[in-house]
Design a protein around this motif. Structure first.
Motif, mmCIF file in Angstrom:
data_model
loop_
_atom_site.group_PDB
_atom_site.id
_atom_site.type_symbol
_atom_site.label_atom_id
_atom_site.label_comp_id
_atom_site.label_asym_id
_atom_site.label_seq_id
_atom_site.Cartn_x
_atom_site.Cartn_y
_atom_site.Cartn_z
ATOM 1 N N CYS A 9 10.827 -2.148 -10.583
ATOM 2 C CA CYS A 9 10.694 -0.681 -10.641
ATOM 3 C C CYS A 9 10.210 -0.038 -9.345
ATOM 4 C CB CYS A 9 9.698 -0.295 -11.736
ATOM 5 S SG CYS A 9 10.103 -0.926 -13.350
ATOM 6 N N GLY A 10 9.653 -0.827 -8.445
ATOM 7 C CA GLY A 10 9.069 -0.259 -7.234
ATOM 8 C C GLY A 10 7.565 -0.070 -7.395
ATOM 9 N N GLU A 11 6.969 0.658 -6.479
ATOM 10 C CA GLU A 11 5.519 0.828 -6.450
ATOM 11 C C GLU A 11 5.035 1.691 -7.612
ATOM 12 O OE1 GLU A 11 3.254 2.913 -3.136
ATOM 13 O OE2 GLU A 11 3.204 0.794 -2.556
ATOM 14 N N ARG A 12 4.045 1.162 -8.345
ATOM 15 C CA ARG A 12 3.491 1.869 -9.500
ATOM 16 C C ARG A 12 1.971 1.708 -9.518
ATOM 17 N NH1 ARG A 12 8.203 3.402 -9.711
ATOM 18 N NH2 ARG A 12 9.514 3.360 -11.542
ATOM 19 N N ALA A 13 1.294 2.565 -10.255
ATOM 20 C CA ALA A 13 -0.161 2.512 -10.385
ATOM 21 C C ALA A 13 -0.565 1.339 -11.280
ATOM 22 C CB ALA A 13 -0.686 3.805 -10.971
ATOM 23 N N GLN A 14 -1.731 0.805 -11.028
ATOM 24 C CA GLN A 14 -2.263 -0.337 -11.778
ATOM 25 C C GLN A 14 -2.348 -0.062 -13.281
ATOM 26 O OE1 GLN A 14 -6.192 -1.391 -10.538
ATOM 27 N NE2 GLN A 14 -6.577 -2.666 -12.313
#
Length: 87
Positions: A9-14
């Motif tokens: 999905c790509g960069e995401r929040a923890q």
């Protein structure tokens, strides 16, 4: 908060991810009981990089492996989880 670069999905929040466990504590069904007990209860707790199993629970729902530093929480590597690569 960490930013995790999901391979799907790509960069995401923890907050979208759920921590499961370290890879060296995974027990498989055919594992001898002595090895399984050692993996679950007699593991080392080193300072430094460790491979961890996470799930993108609020995204693609895929399992990923993070290589994360235990003290600084810096993420060195993120790859899709492959059960064939278990230690």
């Amino acid at each position: 908060m960490l930013l995790i670069d999901c391979p799907h999905c790509g960069e995401r929040a923890q907050v979208e991810f759920v921590y499961e466990r370290t890879l060296d504590s995974i027990v498989t069904p055919g594992m001898p009981p002595e090895v399984a007990v050692a993996r679950l209860y007699a593991r080392a707790n080193p300072v430094g990089l460790d491979d961890e199993l996470w799930r993108h629970a609020y995204g693609c729902r895929q399992w990923i492996v993070l290589r994360r530093h235990r003290r600084s929480h810096a993420i060195a590597l993120v790859v899709a989880y492959d059960p064939a690569l278990l230690p």
